[in-house]
Motif scaffolding. Structure first.
Motif, PDB file in Angstrom:
ATOM      1  N   TRP A   1       0.834  -1.203   0.000  1.00 10.53           N
ATOM      2  CA  TRP A   1       0.000   0.000   0.000  1.00 10.53           C
ATOM      3  C   TRP A   1       0.870   1.254   0.000  1.00 10.53           C
ATOM      4  O   TRP A   1       0.634   2.196  -0.746  1.00 10.53           O
ATOM      5  CB  TRP A   1      -0.916  -0.005   1.232  1.00 10.53           C
ATOM      6  N   ALA A   2       1.897   1.238   0.830  1.00 18.79           N
ATOM      7  CA  ALA A   2       2.805   2.385   0.889  1.00 18.79           C
ATOM      8  C   ALA A   2       3.499   2.590  -0.453  1.00 18.79           C
ATOM      9  O   ALA A   2       3.652   3.731  -0.927  1.00 18.79           O
ATOM     10  CB  ALA A   2       3.837   2.176   1.993  1.00 18.79           C
ATOM     11  N   ALA A   3       3.903   1.485  -1.087  1.00 15.15           N
ATOM     12  CA  ALA A   3       4.556   1.579  -2.392  1.00 15.15           C
ATOM     13  C   ALA A   3       3.609   2.135  -3.447  1.00 15.15           C
ATOM     14  O   ALA A   3       4.008   2.929  -4.314  1.00 15.15           O
ATOM     15  CB  ALA A   3       5.069   0.201  -2.817  1.00 15.15           C
ATOM     16  N   LEU A   4       2.354   1.720  -3.387  1.00 17.36           N
ATOM     17  CA  LEU A   4       1.352   2.224  -4.326  1.00 17.36           C
ATOM     18  C   LEU A   4       1.179   3.733  -4.181  1.00 17.36           C
ATOM     19  O   LEU A   4       1.189   4.472  -5.177  1.00 17.36           O
ATOM     20  CB  LEU A   4       0.017   1.527  -4.074  1.00 17.36           C
ATOM     21  N   GLU A   5       1.023   4.194  -2.950  1.00 14.11           N
ATOM     22  CA  GLU A   5       0.808   5.625  -2.735  1.00 14.11           C
ATOM     23  C   GLU A   5       2.011   6.446  -3.189  1.00 14.11           C
ATOM     24  O   GLU A   5       1.855   7.515  -3.786  1.00 14.11           O
ATOM     25  CB  GLU A   5       0.504   5.878  -1.258  1.00 14.11           C
ATOM     26  N   LEU A   6       3.208   5.947  -2.925  1.00 16.51           N
ATOM     27  CA  LEU A   6       4.404   6.654  -3.366  1.00 16.51           C
ATOM     28  C   LEU A   6       4.472   6.717  -4.890  1.00 16.51           C
ATOM     29  O   LEU A   6       4.785   7.767  -5.470  1.00 16.51           O
ATOM     30  CB  LEU A   6       5.656   5.971  -2.801  1.00 16.51           C
ATOM     31  N   ALA A   7       4.175   5.581  -5.529  1.00 15.52           N
ATOM     32  CA  ALA A   7       4.234   5.543  -6.994  1.00 15.52           C
ATOM     33  C   ALA A   7       3.200   6.473  -7.612  1.00 15.52           C
ATOM     34  O   ALA A   7       3.507   7.237  -8.534  1.00 15.52           O
ATOM     35  CB  ALA A   7       4.026   4.109  -7.477  1.00 15.52           C
ATOM     36  N   PHE A   8       1.992   6.442  -7.104  1.00 15.67           N
ATOM     37  CA  PHE A   8       0.938   7.283  -7.670  1.00 15.67           C
ATOM     38  C   PHE A   8       1.213   8.768  -7.410  1.00 15.67           C
ATOM     39  O   PHE A   8       0.727   9.626  -8.148  1.00 15.67           O
ATOM     40  CB  PHE A   8      -0.425   6.874  -7.108  1.00 15.67           C
ATOM     41  N   ALA A   9       1.976   9.055  -6.377  1.00 14.05           N
ATOM     42  CA  ALA A   9       2.326  10.448  -6.069  1.00 14.05           C
ATOM     43  C   ALA A   9       3.561  10.917  -6.827  1.00 14.05           C
ATOM     44  O   ALA A   9       4.001  12.054  -6.664  1.00 14.05           O
ATOM     45  CB  ALA A   9       2.552  10.598  -4.567  1.00 14.05           C
ATOM     46  N   GLY A  10       4.135  10.045  -7.668  1.00 12.30           N
ATOM     47  CA  GLY A  10       5.302  10.423  -8.452  1.00 12.30           C
ATOM     48  C   GLY A  10       6.613  10.287  -7.716  1.00 12.30           C
ATOM     49  O   GLY A  10       7.635  10.841  -8.144  1.00 12.30           O
ATOM     50  N   LYS A  11       6.616   9.521  -6.622  1.00 12.67           N
ATOM     51  CA  LYS A  11       7.822   9.381  -5.807  1.00 12.67           C
ATOM     52  C   LYS A  11       8.538   8.053  -6.046  1.00 12.67           C
ATOM     53  O   LYS A  11       9.384   7.657  -5.265  1.00 12.67           O
ATOM     54  CB  LYS A  11       7.459   9.537  -4.324  1.00 12.67           C
ATOM     55  N   HIS A  12       8.176   7.381  -7.121  1.00 12.90           N
ATOM     56  CA  HIS A  12       8.882   6.165  -7.528  1.00 12.90           C
ATOM     57  C   HIS A  12       9.980   6.574  -8.512  1.00 12.90           C
ATOM     58  O   HIS A  12       9.745   7.382  -9.410  1.00 12.90           O
ATOM     59  CB  HIS A  12       7.915   5.185  -8.188  1.00 12.90           C
ATOM     60  N   PRO A  13      11.181   6.030  -8.376  1.00 13.37           N
ATOM     61  CA  PRO A  13      12.285   6.471  -9.244  1.00 13.37           C
ATOM     62  C   PRO A  13      12.086   6.183 -10.726  1.00 13.37           C
ATOM     63  O   PRO A  13      12.731   6.814 -11.560  1.00 13.37           O
ATOM     64  CB  PRO A  13      13.497   5.713  -8.694  1.00 13.37           C
ATOM     65  N   GLU A  14      11.187   5.254 -11.056  1.00 14.97           N
ATOM     66  CA  GLU A  14      11.035   4.860 -12.453  1.00 14.97           C
ATOM     67  C   GLU A  14       9.739   5.330 -13.097  1.00 14.97           C
ATOM     68  O   GLU A  14       9.542   5.131 -14.300  1.00 14.97           O
ATOM     69  CB  GLU A  14      11.141   3.338 -12.579  1.00 14.97           C
ATOM     70  N   PHE A  15       8.852   5.969 -12.314  1.00 15.29           N
ATOM     71  CA  PHE A  15       7.545   6.316 -12.866  1.00 15.29           C
ATOM     72  C   PHE A  15       7.120   7.731 -12.503  1.00 15.29           C
ATOM     73  O   PHE A  15       7.460   8.241 -11.433  1.00 15.29           O
ATOM     74  CB  PHE A  15       6.466   5.331 -12.377  1.00 15.29           C
ATOM     75  N   GLU A  16       6.362   8.329 -13.414  1.00 18.94           N
ATOM     76  CA  GLU A  16       5.732   9.606 -13.153  1.00 18.94           C
ATOM     77  C   GLU A  16       4.505   9.406 -12.261  1.00 18.94           C
ATOM     78  O   GLU A  16       4.005   8.293 -12.114  1.00 18.94           O
ATOM     79  CB  GLU A  16       5.297  10.268 -14.472  1.00 18.94           C
ATOM     80  N   ALA A  17       3.999  10.473 -11.687  1.00 16.20           N
ATOM     81  CA  ALA A  17       2.761  10.393 -10.907  1.00 16.20           C
ATOM     82  C   ALA A  17       1.614   9.964 -11.811  1.00 16.20           C
ATOM     83  O   ALA A  17       1.614  10.220 -13.015  1.00 16.20           O
ATOM     84  CB  ALA A  17       2.457  11.746 -10.267  1.00 16.20           C
ATOM     85  N   ILE A  18       0.643   9.296 -11.235  1.00 18.78           N
ATOM     86  CA  ILE A  18      -0.509   8.865 -12.026  1.00 18.78           C
ATOM     87  C   ILE A  18      -1.223  10.091 -12.600  1.00 18.78           C
ATOM     88  O   ILE A  18      -1.474  11.072 -11.888  1.00 18.78           O
ATOM     89  CB  ILE A  18      -1.482   8.017 -11.167  1.00 18.78           C
ATOM     90  N   ASP A  19      -1.517  10.053 -13.892  1.00 19.66           N
ATOM     91  CA  ASP A  19      -2.213  11.172 -14.517  1.00 19.66           C
ATOM     92  C   ASP A  19      -3.349  10.715 -15.421  1.00 19.66           C
ATOM     93  O   ASP A  19      -3.924  11.510 -16.153  1.00 19.66           O
ATOM     94  CB  ASP A  19      -1.240  12.057 -15.300  1.00 19.66           C
ATOM     95  N   ALA A  20      -3.681   9.419 -15.366  1.00 23.13           N
ATOM     96  CA  ALA A  20      -4.826   8.934 -16.127  1.00 23.13           C
ATOM     97  C   ALA A  20      -6.090   9.601 -15.580  1.00 23.13           C
ATOM     98  O   ALA A  20      -6.279   9.652 -14.360  1.00 23.13           O
ATOM     99  CB  ALA A  20      -4.934   7.414 -16.017  1.00 23.13           C
ATOM    100  N   PRO A  21      -6.952  10.119 -16.432  1.00 23.13           N
ATOM    101  CA  PRO A  21      -8.112  10.878 -15.949  1.00 23.13           C
ATOM    102  C   PRO A  21      -9.078  10.070 -15.089  1.00 23.13           C
ATOM    103  O   PRO A  21      -9.670  10.594 -14.152  1.00 23.13           O
ATOM    104  CB  PRO A  21      -8.798  11.335 -17.247  1.00 23.13           C
ATOM    105  N   TYR A  22      -9.227   8.787 -15.407  1.00 19.69           N
ATOM    106  CA  TYR A  22     -10.225   7.949 -14.722  1.00 19.69           C
ATOM    107  C   TYR A  22      -9.589   6.985 -13.728  1.00 19.69           C
ATOM    108  O   TYR A  22     -10.061   6.840 -12.593  1.00 19.69           O
ATOM    109  CB  TYR A  22     -11.047   7.179 -15.758  1.00 19.69           C
ATOM    110  N   HIS A  23      -8.555   6.297 -14.146  1.00 22.35           N
ATOM    111  CA  HIS A  23      -7.938   5.270 -13.299  1.00 22.35           C
ATOM    112  C   HIS A  23      -6.930   5.906 -12.343  1.00 22.35           C
ATOM    113  O   HIS A  23      -5.724   5.861 -12.539  1.00 22.35           O
ATOM    114  CB  HIS A  23      -7.283   4.191 -14.159  1.00 22.35           C
ATOM    115  N   ASP A  24      -7.463   6.494 -11.288  1.00 20.02           N
ATOM    116  CA  ASP A  24      -6.647   7.197 -10.306  1.00 20.02           C
ATOM    117  C   ASP A  24      -6.607   6.408  -9.000  1.00 20.02           C
ATOM    118  O   ASP A  24      -7.063   5.252  -8.932  1.00 20.02           O
ATOM    119  CB  ASP A  24      -7.196   8.603 -10.076  1.00 20.02           C
TER     120      ASP A  24
END
Length: 285
Positions: free
Chosen positions: A38-61
């Motif tokens: 869960w913590a990893a998911l929140e970090l990734a969606f917030a753009g704090k994962h070293p390999e991914f941008e923050a989630i920006d899909a309009p619907y799948h948030d």
């Protein structure tokens, strides 16, 4: 039993609610390794994962994932109290929780990608979600069989009409996969604002369509948000219901209160959405 409302407080408190339900049912003190997921998911969606941008899909948030996660936990918890299906062993239930948490990480764009949104991966996001889950699980010392089972559970959410039967290691793993797939469908379609968010879903479809990734998608891509609305009753009848009752073994009935013939708040909310579509619109779908 409740469905997550649009209340910001309730959405923000989803983790606490889920933890309470989970710990009471499985008689544990926390979500186990799913806490870290869960913590990893929140970090990734917030753009704090070293390999991914923050989630920006309009619907799948993140909200979409939380709704699916909440539904999965309700299914898993209720299953512990109902004898029709064998109770899920905690380790397998936990793998299902990890799978539902990561099932839409495939919408994350690679770091530095400034082209469009993650919606461009809509029709191929399952593979990317599986890869995200596998990398995270390897980094967190999961064994190969557990990784394979989570990959299979995420595969259960695949929208592709050409999906072949998914091989699971056991009936319990398969049951968890059915819960993951069920939670993905019910969590989104029973969202109180599902109808009002259909234009965002259509926006994602159109962006993905530009990537020419629609092979195997079981519906015709609608030309407009209004067309998507018109297709919704048929989509539910022709795709969702057969999935719920067939491929997913009818586990949605675990949400009936009282079980087995009581009201199902998720199905009731979906029916409310369908009833809100004008009659002439339904006839065109």
């Amino acid at each position: 039993m409740q469905i997550l409302s649009n209340s910001n407080e309730l959405l923000c408190d989803a983790r606490s609610e889920i933890r309470t339900l989970w710990c009471r049912a499985f008689q544990v003190e926390d979500l186990g390794k799913a806490e870290d997921a869960w913590a990893a998911l929140e970090l990734a969606f917030a753009g704090k994962h070293p390999e991914f941008e923050a989630i920006d899909a309009p619907y799948h948030d993140l909200e979409h994932t939380l709704r699916a996660c909440f539904c999965y936990v309700q299914l898993a918890v209720n299953n512990q109290q109902i004898s029709e299906y064998a109770p899920l062993p905690l380790p397998i239930a936990e793998l299902g929780l990890i799978a539902i948490l990561f099932h839409d990480t495939g919408y994350l764009k690679n770091k530095g990608d400034a082209m469009g949104t993650g919606a461009k991966y809509a029709f191929g996001h399952v593979d990317r979600s599986q890869e995200f889950a596998e990398v995270w699980m390897l980094e967190n010392d999961f064994n190969p069989s557990s990784i394979q089972e989570v990959r299979a559970m995420i595969q259960s959410t695949d929208f592709n009409a050409d999906t072949q039967p998914i091989p699971f290691a056991s009936d319990s793993h398969c049951l968890a996969g059915c819960m993951v797939g069920t939670a993905d469908l019910l969590g989104q379609m029973a969202s109180p604002d599902y109808i009002s968010k259909l234009p965002l879903l259509h926006q994602e479809m159109m962006e993905a369509l530009k990537q020419d990734q629609t092979a195997g998608v079981p519906i015709e891509i609608p030309a407009s948000p209004q067309d998507l609305l018109l297709m919704t009753p048929g989509f539910f009848t022709d795709y969702v219901l057969p999935k719920l009752t067939g491929d997913y073994q009818g586990v949605f009935r675990l949400l009936n209160a009282p079980y087995p013939k009581g009201r199902n708040p998720y199905m009731d909310q979906i029916q409310h959405h369908l009833d809100s579509i004008p009659i002439n619109a339904k006839q065109k779908s």
